[in-house]
Design an enzyme around this catalytic site. Structure first.
Site, PDB file in Angstrom:
ATOM      1  N   CYS A   1      72.827  27.831 119.464  1.00 50.70           N
ATOM      2  CA  CYS A   1      72.083  27.717 120.762  1.00 50.70           C
ATOM      3  C   CYS A   1      71.426  26.431 121.038  1.00 50.70           C
ATOM      4  O   CYS A   1      71.396  25.889 122.194  1.00 50.70           O
ATOM      5  CB  CYS A   1      71.482  29.104 120.904  1.00 50.70           C
ATOM      6  SG  CYS A   1      69.906  29.167 119.836  1.00 50.70           S
TER       7      CYS A   1
ATOM      8  N   GLN B   1      78.774  29.818 123.968  1.00 55.14           N
ATOM      9  CA  GLN B   1      78.216  29.741 122.459  1.00 55.14           C
ATOM     10  C   GLN B   1      79.091  30.721 121.606  1.00 55.14           C
ATOM     11  O   GLN B   1      79.116  31.764 121.710  1.00 55.14           O
ATOM     12  CB  GLN B   1      76.778  30.110 122.204  1.00 55.14           C
ATOM     13  CG  GLN B   1      76.424  29.819 120.824  1.00 55.14           C
ATOM     14  CD  GLN B   1      75.021  30.410 120.719  1.00 55.14           C
ATOM     15  OE1 GLN B   1      74.300  30.529 121.215  1.00 55.14           O
ATOM     16  NE2 GLN B   1      74.702  30.803 119.432  1.00 55.14           N
TER      17      GLN B   1
ATOM     18  N   HIS C   1      66.331  32.253 120.886  1.00 59.18           N
ATOM     19  CA  HIS C   1      67.602  31.785 121.491  1.00 59.18           C
ATOM     20  C   HIS C   1      67.036  30.614 122.295  1.00 59.18           C
ATOM     21  O   HIS C   1      66.158  30.572 123.111  1.00 59.18           O
ATOM     22  CB  HIS C   1      68.267  32.795 122.367  1.00 59.18           C
ATOM     23  CG  HIS C   1      69.432  32.453 122.936  1.00 59.18           C
ATOM     24  ND1 HIS C   1      70.436  31.801 122.269  1.00 59.18           N
ATOM     25  CD2 HIS C   1      69.934  32.191 124.244  1.00 59.18           C
ATOM     26  CE1 HIS C   1      71.295  31.569 123.027  1.00 59.18           C
ATOM     27  NE2 HIS C   1      71.116  31.830 124.308  1.00 59.18           N
TER      28      HIS C   1
ATOM     29  N   ASP D   1      73.171  29.252 129.633  1.00 56.21           N
ATOM     30  CA  ASP D   1      72.697  30.035 128.637  1.00 56.21           C
ATOM     31  C   ASP D   1      74.244  30.191 127.884  1.00 56.21           C
ATOM     32  O   ASP D   1      75.121  30.988 128.650  1.00 56.21           O
ATOM     33  CB  ASP D   1      72.026  31.373 128.856  1.00 56.21           C
ATOM     34  CG  ASP D   1      71.956  32.173 127.844  1.00 56.21           C
ATOM     35  OD1 ASP D   1      72.543  31.838 126.470  1.00 56.21           O
ATOM     36  OD2 ASP D   1      71.279  33.120 127.910  1.00 56.21           O
TER      37      ASP D   1
END
Length: 229
Positions: free
Chosen positions: A95, A89, A166, A181
């Site tokens: 996100c 990201q 997030h 992630d």
């Protein structure tokens, strides 16, 4: 580095978003009401991804840094599926979009029509995780779509530009449970799973996130699964 309006954890809005990106209407997002075994049985099947929204706390950041140092030691020897789609990201507040991309791109049976997402995945196929993040930031169609949908939630997104939450995704890739992630340098493998046990296995990891911050209730979970009539 640009900043997007953060997406709300709203399955109706996010379902509209993935359909606009080209994902088949046969798939949608819905809330996961609870993580007990009996509650998980209510989740539509087949379920392809869990998306967790959690607070970024000091406790979590400490865990993330410790995890990074531990995995960095084995990163060169740890093998992941060659077609595991993982991206960093780069854009602030992107996100939610990154989690949705991870969820769809790693499930080949989720059909994607010609459009914004299919074009992006085609361009990103041979790029590194960092280059994929940069490509997303430069993608004007993706930026416009995200910004438009981010303003359709029930809260005023402009009031939450400095978000402390997030989004991440959990997927079953070749019988392995992956946490994807965009803030982390590596995909995180959480052991074996299967189509039958995926939801329960991913729920266990979500419980670990909650256990690290037991006094914080700001967690929500959604599932990408077959749309219900």
């Amino acid at each position: 580095m640009s900043t997007w309006i953060p997406l709300e954890s709203n399955p109706e809005v996010l379902t509209k978003y993935i359909h606009k990106l080209g994902v088949s209407p046969a798939w949608s997002l819905s809330d996961v009401i609870g993580l007990d075994d009996e509650m998980l049985e209510w989740i539509p099947r087949p379920a392809k991804a869990l998306i967790l929204l959690f607070p970024i706390t000091d406790t979590y950041e400490k865990h993330r840094l410790e995890e990074h140092e531990r995995i960095k030691m084995t990163a060169e020897t740890e093998k992941h599926p060659a077609d595991l789609f993982y991206m960093r990201q780069i854009t602030h507040n992107a996100c939610g979009t990154v989690a949705l991309i991870h969820s769809v791109a790693n499930n080949k049976d989720v059909d994607i029509a010609n459009g914004v997402l299919k074009n992006f995945l085609k361009k990103a196929q041979t790029l590194s995780p960092e280059e994929r993040g940069e490509a997303l930031e430069k993608d004007e169609d993706f930026t416009a779509g995200h910004q438009e949908l981010a303003q359709e939630g029930q809260t005023n997104a402009d009031d939450h530009m400095k978000t402390i939450h997030h989004f991440i995704a959990f997927v079953n890739k070749d019988g392995l449970l992956y946490e994807l992630d965009g803030r982390k340098s590596f995909p995180i493998q959480h052991g074996k799973t299967s189509e039958e046990t995926f939801i329960h296995d991913a729920a266990k990891v979500c419980k670990e996130f909650m256990a690290r911050d037991p006094n914080d209730m700001r967690f929500t979970i959604m599932v990408l699964a077959a749309a219900q009539d």
